[in-house]
Design a protein around this motif. Structure first.
Motif, PDB file in Angstrom:
ATOM      1  N   LEU D 128     -52.466  27.412 -67.261  1.00 29.61           N
ATOM      2  CA  LEU D 128     -53.232  26.337 -66.511  1.00 29.61           C
ATOM      3  C   LEU D 128     -52.435  25.232 -66.182  1.00 29.61           C
ATOM      4  O   LEU D 128     -52.567  24.836 -64.996  1.00 29.61           O
ATOM      5  N   GLY D 129     -51.666  24.601 -67.167  1.00 32.74           N
ATOM      6  CA  GLY D 129     -50.798  23.426 -66.681  1.00 32.74           C
ATOM      7  C   GLY D 129     -49.965  23.804 -65.724  1.00 32.74           C
ATOM      8  O   GLY D 129     -49.572  23.227 -64.510  1.00 32.74           O
ATOM      9  N   GLU D 130     -49.340  25.043 -65.657  1.00 35.90           N
ATOM     10  CA  GLU D 130     -48.367  25.510 -64.811  1.00 35.90           C
ATOM     11  C   GLU D 130     -48.703  25.322 -63.168  1.00 35.90           C
ATOM     12  O   GLU D 130     -48.229  24.849 -62.320  1.00 35.90           O
ATOM     13  N   HIS D 132     -50.955  23.901 -62.053  1.00 38.19           N
ATOM     14  CA  HIS D 132     -51.272  22.414 -61.563  1.00 38.19           C
ATOM     15  C   HIS D 132     -50.043  21.725 -61.282  1.00 38.19           C
ATOM     16  O   HIS D 132     -49.948  20.735 -60.580  1.00 38.19           O
ATOM     17  N   LEU D 134     -47.544  23.184 -59.717  1.00 41.34           N
ATOM     18  CA  LEU D 134     -47.423  23.598 -58.107  1.00 41.34           C
ATOM     19  C   LEU D 134     -48.202  22.650 -57.296  1.00 41.34           C
ATOM     20  O   LEU D 134     -47.685  22.276 -56.383  1.00 41.34           O
ATOM     21  N   PHE D 135     -49.402  22.541 -57.752  1.00 43.16           N
ATOM     22  CA  PHE D 135     -50.185  21.857 -57.084  1.00 43.16           C
ATOM     23  C   PHE D 135     -49.986  20.428 -56.618  1.00 43.16           C
ATOM     24  O   PHE D 135     -49.836  19.541 -55.626  1.00 43.16           O
ATOM     25  N   ARG D 229     -56.670  23.260 -48.136  1.00 40.95           N
ATOM     26  CA  ARG D 229     -57.201  22.610 -49.199  1.00 40.95           C
ATOM     27  C   ARG D 229     -58.533  23.275 -49.854  1.00 40.95           C
ATOM     28  O   ARG D 229     -58.483  23.351 -51.096  1.00 40.95           O
ATOM     29  N   ILE D 230     -59.058  24.119 -48.976  1.00 40.46           N
ATOM     30  CA  ILE D 230     -60.320  24.843 -49.523  1.00 40.46           C
ATOM     31  C   ILE D 230     -59.798  26.005 -50.512  1.00 40.46           C
ATOM     32  O   ILE D 230     -60.361  26.048 -51.422  1.00 40.46           O
ATOM     33  N   LEU D 233     -58.641  24.642 -53.763  1.00 37.94           N
ATOM     34  CA  LEU D 233     -59.858  24.227 -54.372  1.00 37.94           C
ATOM     35  C   LEU D 233     -60.351  25.521 -54.976  1.00 37.94           C
ATOM     36  O   LEU D 233     -60.802  25.551 -56.082  1.00 37.94           O
ATOM     37  N   LEU D 236     -57.990  27.147 -57.697  1.00 37.14           N
ATOM     38  CA  LEU D 236     -57.914  26.568 -59.072  1.00 37.14           C
ATOM     39  C   LEU D 236     -59.059  26.171 -59.916  1.00 37.14           C
ATOM     40  O   LEU D 236     -59.150  26.163 -60.941  1.00 37.14           O
ATOM     41  N   TRP D 237     -59.954  26.053 -58.997  1.00 37.63           N
ATOM     42  CA  TRP D 237     -61.421  25.546 -59.781  1.00 37.63           C
ATOM     43  C   TRP D 237     -61.748  26.918 -60.467  1.00 37.63           C
ATOM     44  O   TRP D 237     -62.063  27.024 -61.594  1.00 37.63           O
ATOM     45  N   SER D 240     -59.460  27.222 -63.306  1.00 37.25           N
ATOM     46  CA  SER D 240     -59.898  26.292 -64.469  1.00 37.25           C
ATOM     47  C   SER D 240     -61.105  26.663 -65.379  1.00 37.25           C
ATOM     48  O   SER D 240     -61.193  26.598 -66.559  1.00 37.25           O
ATOM     49  N   LEU D 241     -62.082  26.984 -64.349  1.00 42.10           N
ATOM     50  CA  LEU D 241     -63.440  26.957 -65.104  1.00 42.10           C
ATOM     51  C   LEU D 241     -63.314  28.416 -65.776  1.00 42.10           C
ATOM     52  O   LEU D 241     -64.104  28.382 -66.923  1.00 42.10           O
TER      53      LEU D 241
END
Lengths: 129, 90, 495, 299
Positions: D128-130, D132, D134-135, D229-230, D233, D236-237, D240-241
């Protein structure tokens, strides 16, 4: 003396990893050219991951993918280091990308890749800006 | 099998040292690409196929590509600076 | 109801990640509102976790997923972790509010929301570093913290910050490379990655005398790696450029929070992984003690030589980091307590100094000390706040700095052999601090005849609000330090 | 007697300089010091100080760095000789942690490829951190290289490849195969070697080859900054969720909805397949975005 070479043979991949780590570390410190520093950084990271992968390898065992349903632990190597290194490779790429972007911006402004020249130019130009 | 492994390790250390000692940046990047490919083969030998695929695609592929792109971008910037320079002088 | 608080660390981390991705999509102003409210919510969640920790009185290990101890990732929070997370969230909120004036000037209109993305990512990595119970997760979030804090730095697009960002990035990556190698050696020797099982394995190996050199080298590598990243003595050369030329908000966040995140991870490692007897028995702590002392002296001397006020504050920050490691290297009980108290002091004081210096710099129109003559008359609140921050750094009574210096003196008596050296170092550094800070304060308060426009309270309301709150935090902890010290003592016992 | 001024007024007066103590102090006692002679060039002394520091550093630097490098090499070599033998079975890393991953990995996570099981189910918080990290890298490069939106700048950076026949024909054959192979690597992440990261990089390389061969114009309608961006989003959302849901259930002992399913089938391994897809999309977009940013300063 025989014990020494036998010992070297026992830890041959970690030794190679340490040598590569040293090459990368010294490049990162000694070279003044930014691109050389970035390559040195990459070598340093991959060397560390080589040592980590060598801890997961067990002689005569297959790679950690279950073959036709047989989950006997004595058949497969250790999957954990492979997972960690997978994470690490992506970290190295993203760090390289950011450093390269910084190099392009610095070159666009100071027209030099040598960190000392850039520092001198920034010193003169900004002085106290 | 071990001797092939030793050969690869020797090649790795040689590539690492060569990358740092070459003067020309382009050859340094090319040698670094070779370094990544040898590392990918070594990981395949060490029974970690996931890493071999990822290192080949991400390490050798994208990193070297970005390095080449930066070199090309720097050359464009240098050429543009010279053009501006010549305009200013002329 | 309190039992549900146990999930709040997970919620705060995931919430930060969601907001970071969301801010990339929004416009500048909306992203700022999302980030500020995020800091507020994270502060409230951290406070609830603190209440939960106080109520249960023990450290809870929160498995991330279905698998317990040595298999899956874990979060661990007792009393010290939520307290540090609370201070980090509050200080970040106040930094973002206080630096608004300079942020509007420095940020390009199109990239304003990207700045707040980076702030959220720094916050999530600080939370993860505070709560994590796994060493490799610590490495991943150290990398996020490095890139995001580099992003905070280079948002101000003048040539000097790009150069500072490059040097900061290279120094930081050397540090995280050494930390990574330390983690790998530890894994190779013990086969564990989770802190509690690592601690058990290391204790067993240390008694058995097996793999001792590998353990020692892994411990040294991890300590040196984290010391490089937080800017201990021989590796503090990136600090003046990094903090002096970025926007005051970023400088406050970087100097106050990011280097503290790494030091807090080291404190967790000392207690949770190496164990105090191994760490203090093996002499690594003496190395920290020596480098801490050198860092204090050299940092203070080079700060005194500096003419640019921002670089002076940056060097004084190097000296304060030296204090932190000086305390860690002294003794596991009182020395560590003084170090973690100083961690909170510096996290609160340094952003106040940088924000006030930013305002004074604008009022005086220059960076050099002699151009700041009479600046306090042009901007009264900034002058007042700067001098209060300086008093706390020097250690004038009633401020938090005095209490932390007092705790250091107490810790010195715990180790009689080094008593004299410790007290000399404390005294010399206090004198040096007093010298270069009072010089600036006297300068800004000397009356200058010619009239300049005066910056009133209404024009700089965000700065006034945030610096007032930071000052109140500082003074309240300075006056009523005992409850905070007791809280930290219990926290350290649970680490 | 003037009425007692409220605190608010007194604060405002204090701030707004209704009375200025310094005048009283400065006035009678001694004449205010004459304005300091403005130093002719204030940059000069400070510059000398830094330059002198810099010169000392410059000379001492290589020797210091070489010494530090040598010290670390010797230090590490001594440590490495103490390590467990390479490839042996009884080493500390071959302990109960690895045993459970291998023995119960398939039944608990449903993934045939145990590495995918480890990174996406056992130790999912790292990955999960990984994604992010890259982001973060993409946003950092956006901060640095994104040029302001003004049409005046043409695609000055586009490759001046004369769109020659060799590249276009080669690309028209290769790109579909590369993207197909990338999709295979992503979707089979839990069955064979590969997974989200490598598959995404392969698809990213395919997109880059397409952009090199046929120019950016065709891709720009679909793959521009807004759509990026979409996509980021959404992916990644979702990541994460879904992970927050599975962590929450795991920590509180609830049973998650996703079942490991029968191993070996494509739609098995619970959450691992969609997660691999999400990570693959993010990695592909990031790689293409980095290329486009380096190439021409806008996605």
């Amino acid at each position: 003396m025989q014990g020494f070479w036998e010992q070297v043979w026992n830890v041959r991949i970690p030794i190679a990893a340490v040598l590569l780590f040293a090459v990368g570390f010294v490049t990162l410190l000694l070279h003044r050219n930014l691109l050389k520093k970035i390559i040195g950084l990459n070598i340093m990271d991959t060397a560390a991951y080589l040592m980590l992968t060598s801890f997961g390898y067990i002689e005569g065992r297959l790679s950690p993918i279950i073959q036709n349903g047989n989950t006997d632990p004595a058949l497969y190597g250790n999957p954990l280091p492979a997972g960690l290194v997978l994470t690490g490779i992506v970290v190295s790429v993203s760090v390289t990308a950011v450093l390269l972007a910084l190099t392009v911006r610095l070159y666009a402004r100071y027209h030099s890749l040598n960190l000392d020249e850039i520092y001198a130019m920034a010193q003169k130009e900004h002085g106290l800006g | 099998m071990e001797y092939f492994e030793l050969l690869l390790l020797g090649l790795l250390v040689a590539c690492g040292a060569a990358t740092c000692l070459t003067k020309n940046l382009l050859s340094a990047v090319v040698i670094f690409m070779a370094y990544s490919l040898v590392m990918s083969i070594l990981w395949a030998i060490l029974r970690a196929p996931d890493l071999a695929v990822t290192e080949a695609a991400v390490g050798a592929g994208i990193s070297s590509l970005l390095l080449f792109l930066t070199l090309k971008k720097l050359r464009d910037l240098r050429r543009k600076a010279q053009e501006d320079g010549t305009e200013k002088e002329s | 109801m309190i039992a549900f608080f146990v999930n709040f660390p997970l919620f705060s981390i995931v919430l930060c990640l969601l907001c970071a991705v969301l801010c990339a999509l929004l416009k500048g102003k909306a992203a700022r509102i999302v980030s500020l409210s995020l800091c507020g919510v994270v502060a409230v969640l951290a406070f609830c976790v603190l209440v939960y920790g106080l109520q249960t009185g023990a450290a809870t290990e929160y498995p991330m997923g279905h698998y317990p101890h040595p298999w899956g990732n874990e979060l661990r929070f007792g009393i010290a972790e939520p307290l540090v997370a609370l201070v980090f969230a509050v200080v970040m909120l106040l930094c973002l509010i206080g630096g608004k004036q300079q942020l509007d000037v420095d940020l390009e209109p199109g990239k304003r929301n990207l700045y707040y993305v980076m702030c959220d990512l720094v916050l999530v990595s600080l939370l993860a570093l505070a709560y994590t119970n796994d060493v490799f997760t610590g490495y991943v979030f150290i990398e996020i913290c490095t890139i995001a804090s580099c992003g905070l730095l280079m948002i101000r697009q003048i040539g000097r910050t790009t150069l500072a960002a490059t040097r900061y990035m290279i120094f930081s990556l050397i540090g995280s490379g050494l930390f990574l190698l330390g983690v790998i050696l530890l894994y190779g020797v013990t086969g564990q990655l989770l802190m509690p099982s690592l601690k058990a394995a290391i204790a067993a190996l240390w008694e058995g005398g097996q793999y001792r050199t590998a353990l020692l080298s892994a411990m040294t590598l991890m300590t040196v790696g984290l010391a490089i990243k937080s800017g201990l003595f021989p590796f503090h050369l990136w600090m003046p450029d990094t903090y002096a030329y970025s926007t005051p908000a970023s400088a406050g966040i970087l100097s106050g929070l990011v280097s503290k995140g790494y030091s807090f991870l080291l404190i967790k490692l000392v207690f949770g992984v190496f164990g105090t007897d191994v760490f203090y028995g093996s002499g690594v702590s003496n190395v920290l003690y020596v480098f801490g002392a050198l860092g204090i002296i050299v940092g203070s001397i080079s700060a005194a030589r500096e003419k640019d006020v921002f670089r002076m504050i940056a060097f004084s920050s190097a000296a304060q980091i030296g204090y932190l490691y000086f305390g860690i290297g002294l003794t596991p009980a009182l020395g560590m307590l003084a170090a973690i108290f100083h961690l909170l002091t510096h996290a609160v004081t340094k952003p106040l100094l940088f924000l006030a210096a930013g305002q004074l710099g604008e009022a005086a129109g220059g960076r050099l000390r002699h151009t700041w003559r009479g600046a306090a008359h042009r901007n009264r609140t900034a002058g007042l706040m700067f001098s209060l921050g300086a008093f706390s750094m020097i250690g004038i009574p009633l401020t938090m700095g005095f209490v932390s210096k007092y705790r250091f003196a107490l810790a010195a008596f715990e180790r009689p052999t080094l008593l004299v050296v410790t007290l000399i170092v404390l005294a010399v550094s206090t004198v040096l601090n007093a010298m270069y800070f009072m010089r600036v304060i006297i300068g800004i308060y000397t009356p200058v005849p010619e009239r300049r426009t005066r910056m009133t309270l209404r024009e700089q309301r965000p700065f006034a609000v945030s610096s007032l709150l930071l000052a109140l935090l500082n003074l309240s902890a300075g006056v009523a330090a005992q409850p905070l010290v007791l809280l930290l003592e219990r926290g350290l016992s649970l680490l | 007697m003037e009425r007692k001024r409220s605190l608010k007024e007194r604060l405002r007066d204090w701030d707004a300089d209704a009375f200025d103590l310094t005048n009283e102090i400065a006035g009678p006692m001694h004449p205010a010091p004459a304005a300091l002679p403005e130093r002719p060039k204030d940059a000069e002394p400070e510059d000398a100080l830094a330059a002198e520091d810099f010169r000392v550093l410059r000379r001492a630097y290589p020797i210091l760095a070489a010494l530090l490098g040598l010290m670390t090499v010797v230090f590490l070599l001594v440590a490495v000789f103490d390590l467990p033998p390479f490839g042996a079975a009884g080493t500390p890393t071959d302990n109960e942690v690895a045993l459970r991953y291998v023995r119960d990995g398939m039944t608990e996570t449903g993934a045939v490829n145990l590495v995918a099981g480890v990174i996406l189910d056992y130790r999912a918080f790292d990955t999960l951190g990984e994604s992010h990290v890259l982001f973060t890298a993409l946003v950092a490069v956006l901060i640095l290289l994104l040029k302001a939106e003004d049409p005046a700048i043409d695609d000055e950076g586009t490759l001046t490849l004369r769109q020659d026949r060799i590249v276009t024909t080669a690309a028209s054959i290769l790109v579909p195969i590369i993207v197909l192979f990338g999709l295979y690597v992503i979707l089979n992440g839990h069955l064979g070697p590969g997974g989200g990261f490598s598959g995404g990089a392969i698809i990213g390389a395919g997109l880059i080859l397409y952009a090199v061969a046929f120019g950016f114009s065709r891709l720009e309608t679909k793959l521009n900054l807004g759509s990026f961006r979409i996509i980021c989003l959404a992916a990644l959302w979702f990541y994460s969720l879904s992970k927050c849901y599975s962590f929450f259930c795991g920590a509180n002992g609830l049973h998650t909805v996703f079942s490991p399913g029968t191993p070996g089938r494509i739609l098995s391994a619970g959450l691992i397949l969609p997660l691999n897809a999400a990570v693959g999309i993010v990695v592909a977009c990031t790689m293409y975005g980095l290329f486009s940013l380096f190439q021409r300063g806008k996605i």
